[in-house]
Design a protein around this motif. Sequence first.
Motif, PDB file in Angstrom:
ATOM      1  N   TYR A 106     -87.635 -32.658 158.326  1.00 44.46           N
ATOM      2  CA  TYR A 106     -85.464 -32.640 157.268  1.00 44.46           C
ATOM      3  C   TYR A 106     -85.217 -33.605 156.762  1.00 44.46           C
ATOM      4  O   TYR A 106     -84.774 -34.612 157.521  1.00 44.46           O
ATOM      5  N   VAL A 107     -84.522 -33.087 155.690  1.00 49.17           N
ATOM      6  CA  VAL A 107     -83.740 -34.114 154.585  1.00 49.17           C
ATOM      7  C   VAL A 107     -82.374 -33.206 154.972  1.00 49.17           C
ATOM      8  O   VAL A 107     -82.513 -32.177 153.909  1.00 49.17           O
ATOM      9  N   PHE A 108     -81.369 -33.978 155.797  1.00 50.16           N
ATOM     10  CA  PHE A 108     -80.633 -32.860 155.019  1.00 50.16           C
ATOM     11  C   PHE A 108     -79.571 -34.356 154.695  1.00 50.16           C
ATOM     12  O   PHE A 108     -79.082 -35.568 154.292  1.00 50.16           O
ATOM     13  N   LEU A 109     -78.685 -33.540 153.792  1.00 47.95           N
ATOM     14  CA  LEU A 109     -77.394 -33.946 152.976  1.00 47.95           C
ATOM     15  C   LEU A 109     -76.274 -33.017 152.570  1.00 47.95           C
ATOM     16  O   LEU A 109     -75.454 -32.534 152.561  1.00 47.95           O
ATOM     17  N   ASP A 110     -75.178 -34.714 152.410  1.00 51.62           N
ATOM     18  CA  ASP A 110     -73.543 -34.219 153.063  1.00 51.62           C
ATOM     19  C   ASP A 110     -73.482 -33.843 151.382  1.00 51.62           C
ATOM     20  O   ASP A 110     -72.075 -32.801 151.785  1.00 51.62           O
ATOM     21  N   LEU A 117     -88.538 -37.292 162.174  1.00 53.83           N
ATOM     22  CA  LEU A 117     -87.885 -36.346 162.347  1.00 53.83           C
ATOM     23  C   LEU A 117     -86.949 -35.402 161.492  1.00 53.83           C
ATOM     24  O   LEU A 117     -87.061 -34.110 160.711  1.00 53.83           O
ATOM     25  N   LEU A 118     -85.967 -36.026 161.216  1.00 51.01           N
ATOM     26  CA  LEU A 118     -85.011 -35.046 160.539  1.00 51.01           C
ATOM     27  C   LEU A 118     -84.653 -36.722 160.154  1.00 51.01           C
ATOM     28  O   LEU A 118     -83.746 -37.765 160.918  1.00 51.01           O
ATOM     29  N   ALA A 119     -83.622 -36.894 159.079  1.00 51.62           N
ATOM     30  CA  ALA A 119     -82.875 -37.925 158.115  1.00 51.62           C
ATOM     31  C   ALA A 119     -81.382 -37.393 157.885  1.00 51.62           C
ATOM     32  O   ALA A 119     -81.583 -35.877 157.091  1.00 51.62           O
ATOM     33  N   TYR A 120     -80.365 -37.238 157.844  1.00 53.91           N
ATOM     34  CA  TYR A 120     -79.194 -37.127 157.323  1.00 53.91           C
ATOM     35  C   TYR A 120     -78.040 -37.805 156.623  1.00 53.91           C
ATOM     36  O   TYR A 120     -78.327 -39.515 157.206  1.00 53.91           O
ATOM     37  N   LEU A 121     -78.303 -38.015 155.274  1.00 48.40           N
ATOM     38  CA  LEU A 121     -77.876 -38.744 154.059  1.00 48.40           C
ATOM     39  C   LEU A 121     -76.951 -38.563 153.295  1.00 48.40           C
ATOM     40  O   LEU A 121     -76.482 -37.017 153.529  1.00 48.40           O
ATOM     41  N   ASP A 122     -75.582 -39.704 154.092  1.00 48.29           N
ATOM     42  CA  ASP A 122     -74.353 -39.130 153.851  1.00 48.29           C
ATOM     43  C   ASP A 122     -73.796 -40.584 152.704  1.00 48.29           C
ATOM     44  O   ASP A 122     -72.588 -41.119 153.157  1.00 48.29           O
ATOM     45  N   VAL A 123     -74.545 -40.336 151.744  1.00 49.54           N
ATOM     46  CA  VAL A 123     -74.462 -41.706 150.808  1.00 49.54           C
ATOM     47  C   VAL A 123     -73.187 -41.989 149.843  1.00 49.54           C
ATOM     48  O   VAL A 123     -73.599 -42.996 149.131  1.00 49.54           O
ATOM     49  N   ASP A 124     -72.852 -40.888 149.208  1.00 48.00           N
ATOM     50  CA  ASP A 124     -72.160 -40.959 148.146  1.00 48.00           C
ATOM     51  C   ASP A 124     -72.844 -41.333 146.980  1.00 48.00           C
ATOM     52  O   ASP A 124     -72.639 -40.229 145.746  1.00 48.00           O
ATOM     53  N   TYR A 125     -73.448 -42.132 146.457  1.00 53.12           N
ATOM     54  CA  TYR A 125     -73.987 -42.498 144.912  1.00 53.12           C
ATOM     55  C   TYR A 125     -75.696 -42.196 145.048  1.00 53.12           C
ATOM     56  O   TYR A 125     -75.882 -42.343 146.045  1.00 53.12           O
ATOM     57  N   GLN A 126     -75.895 -41.834 143.485  1.00 54.88           N
ATOM     58  CA  GLN A 126     -77.056 -41.438 142.916  1.00 54.88           C
ATOM     59  C   GLN A 126     -77.851 -42.374 143.853  1.00 54.88           C
ATOM     60  O   GLN A 126     -78.934 -42.532 143.555  1.00 54.88           O
ATOM     61  N   LYS A 127     -77.338 -44.062 143.356  1.00 57.68           N
ATOM     62  CA  LYS A 127     -78.521 -45.315 144.050  1.00 57.68           C
ATOM     63  C   LYS A 127     -78.377 -45.198 144.996  1.00 57.68           C
ATOM     64  O   LYS A 127     -79.800 -45.357 145.779  1.00 57.68           O
ATOM     65  N   SER A 128     -77.965 -45.270 145.976  1.00 60.45           N
ATOM     66  CA  SER A 128     -77.519 -45.260 147.740  1.00 60.45           C
ATOM     67  C   SER A 128     -78.858 -44.044 147.862  1.00 60.45           C
ATOM     68  O   SER A 128     -80.025 -43.933 148.456  1.00 60.45           O
ATOM     69  N   LEU A 129     -78.822 -42.435 147.236  1.00 61.43           N
ATOM     70  CA  LEU A 129     -79.483 -41.686 147.420  1.00 61.43           C
ATOM     71  C   LEU A 129     -81.127 -41.932 147.204  1.00 61.43           C
ATOM     72  O   LEU A 129     -81.975 -42.002 148.007  1.00 61.43           O
ATOM     73  N   HIS A 130     -81.435 -42.167 145.863  1.00 60.68           N
ATOM     74  CA  HIS A 130     -82.596 -42.784 145.623  1.00 60.68           C
ATOM     75  C   HIS A 130     -83.343 -43.642 146.537  1.00 60.68           C
ATOM     76  O   HIS A 130     -84.239 -43.609 147.278  1.00 60.68           O
ATOM     77  N   ASP A 131     -82.058 -44.854 146.949  1.00 60.38           N
ATOM     78  CA  ASP A 131     -83.028 -45.559 147.862  1.00 60.38           C
ATOM     79  C   ASP A 131     -83.272 -45.420 148.763  1.00 60.38           C
ATOM     80  O   ASP A 131     -84.523 -44.989 149.483  1.00 60.38           O
ATOM     81  N   VAL A 133     -76.584 -27.131 162.977  1.00 61.87           N
ATOM     82  CA  VAL A 133     -77.440 -26.514 162.262  1.00 61.87           C
ATOM     83  C   VAL A 133     -78.400 -27.548 162.259  1.00 61.87           C
ATOM     84  O   VAL A 133     -79.721 -27.682 162.594  1.00 61.87           O
ATOM     85  N   MET A 134     -78.786 -29.451 162.754  1.00 61.84           N
ATOM     86  CA  MET A 134     -79.603 -30.135 162.149  1.00 61.84           C
ATOM     87  C   MET A 134     -79.680 -30.176 163.615  1.00 61.84           C
ATOM     88  O   MET A 134     -80.954 -30.583 163.632  1.00 61.84           O
ATOM     89  N   ALA A 135     -78.835 -29.927 164.599  1.00 67.37           N
ATOM     90  CA  ALA A 135     -79.749 -29.877 166.401  1.00 67.37           C
ATOM     91  C   ALA A 135     -80.338 -28.673 166.123  1.00 67.37           C
ATOM     92  O   ALA A 135     -81.389 -28.628 167.019  1.00 67.37           O
ATOM     93  N   SER A 136     -80.592 -27.485 165.678  1.00 69.25           N
ATOM     94  CA  SER A 136     -81.376 -26.102 165.492  1.00 69.25           C
ATOM     95  C   SER A 136     -82.151 -26.990 165.716  1.00 69.25           C
ATOM     96  O   SER A 136     -83.070 -26.525 165.572  1.00 69.25           O
ATOM     97  N   LYS A 137     -82.242 -27.943 164.442  1.00 68.36           N
ATOM     98  CA  LYS A 137     -83.994 -28.096 163.129  1.00 68.36           C
ATOM     99  C   LYS A 137     -84.095 -28.963 164.336  1.00 68.36           C
ATOM    100  O   LYS A 137     -85.954 -28.860 164.607  1.00 68.36           O
ATOM    101  N   LEU A 138     -83.577 -30.284 164.607  1.00 66.72           N
ATOM    102  CA  LEU A 138     -84.463 -30.814 165.681  1.00 66.72           C
ATOM    103  C   LEU A 138     -84.922 -30.525 166.989  1.00 66.72           C
ATOM    104  O   LEU A 138     -86.096 -30.719 167.233  1.00 66.72           O
ATOM    105  N   LEU A 139     -83.970 -29.667 167.725  1.00 67.51           N
ATOM    106  CA  LEU A 139     -84.300 -28.820 169.343  1.00 67.51           C
ATOM    107  C   LEU A 139     -86.035 -27.984 168.750  1.00 67.51           C
ATOM    108  O   LEU A 139     -86.495 -27.709 169.848  1.00 67.51           O
ATOM    109  N   GLN A 140     -86.289 -27.610 167.305  1.00 70.65           N
ATOM    110  CA  GLN A 140     -87.889 -26.624 167.246  1.00 70.65           C
ATOM    111  C   GLN A 140     -89.070 -28.198 167.694  1.00 70.65           C
ATOM    112  O   GLN A 140     -90.171 -27.709 167.945  1.00 70.65           O
TER     113      GLN A 140
END
Length: 318
Positions: free
Chosen positions: A221-225, A193-207, A86-93
């Motif tokens: 785009y921001v993608f979230l795990d 262009l695109l950020a993928y966040l897989d950081v578990d904690y709320q504080k980490s997501l906030h940062d 899905v990320m590829a489909s967005k980045l390649l736009q």
Amino acid sequence: MEAGSAGSWTDLPKSRRRRGFSIDPARVARWLDTISLPFVIFFVLSDRAIHPAYGMSWYRKFRLGWRLFRINRAMRAGTSWRAVLVMASKLLQFPPGQRGVVVECGCWRGGATAMLSVVCDIADRQLIVYDSFEGLPEACPGDEMAVPSATGLFRASLLEVRANVRKYGEVNRCTFVKGWFEDTLPGHEGEILLAYLDVDYQKSLHDCVTNLWPWLVDTGYVFLDEYLVLSYCGLFWSERWWQTHFDRQPPGLIGAGTGVGVGQFWVGPYQRHGRIGSSAQRPWQRAHSTGYTRKDFSGYWGFYPDTGTESGQVSGQK
Ligand SMILES: C[S@@+](CC[C@H](N)C(=O)[O-])C[C@H]1O[C@@H](n2cnc3c(N)ncnc32)[C@H](O)[C@@H]1O
């Protein structure tokens, strides 16, 4: 982390294994994951917005999907290959001439990094990878997702991650930045262009969001795990948070709670204190997807029949 680890067939007592439906749900999920591969590639990448300059013929699309699938299997990555497709489909736009990099926050052993590096290679982009390389930080008071006993979980050294990406992905596309997000991310420079966040904690997501959002291009785009956890997705719907940090309305999150449709069955809800992603009640379901938002999206409700309608347009940008 990718969700979906159901209890194994061998966990069941022999008496139950002999009775009736004696099929291991985990095995069926793997089988479904494999046979649905061509369909997932077809449906996700049959996107007319993919820029023609990348020459993504059907052969190249299938080759990409197959490579992501193989990396995911080989590395037992915490991120689904479907999510990266899905990320590829967005980045390649994005047109090749548009400046911008891809950012990954939270890489563990580099499973998603290897997959994203392959996509970046096609898109001719750099992938900047931020991680402590020391696992999860100490729990911060008030962080709903943090558990004191998890400090250091998902630890993998930079050396190990680099070696994994060299073996399975395109390491030349990657720049690794070691350290805690609160120290490293304020130093980020360059359009994203695109950020993928897989950081578990709320504080980490906030940062991550406070530091990276200003660098996102207008349609970045921001993608979230952690798309299964509604209260965590709540950041992307919080009027107060977006007003405080960016003087705008919340962008919302596509896929909050269940993920975007990528050919697996997951009805939810997510059970925080049960097994991750699956549960004893729904052993056949798997959540191997992702959630995402875009800088120009609006997740604002502006309809108040009694007092008048307010604009849902984001206020921090044109
Ligand atoms: C669940 S793992 C990522 C899994 C990975 N995306 C994959 O697909 O295999 C979470 C990662 O976030 C990193 N992390 C979480 N909070 C962090 C912080 N505040 N600073 C730096 N790294 C952090 C951890 O070191 C860990 O590698």
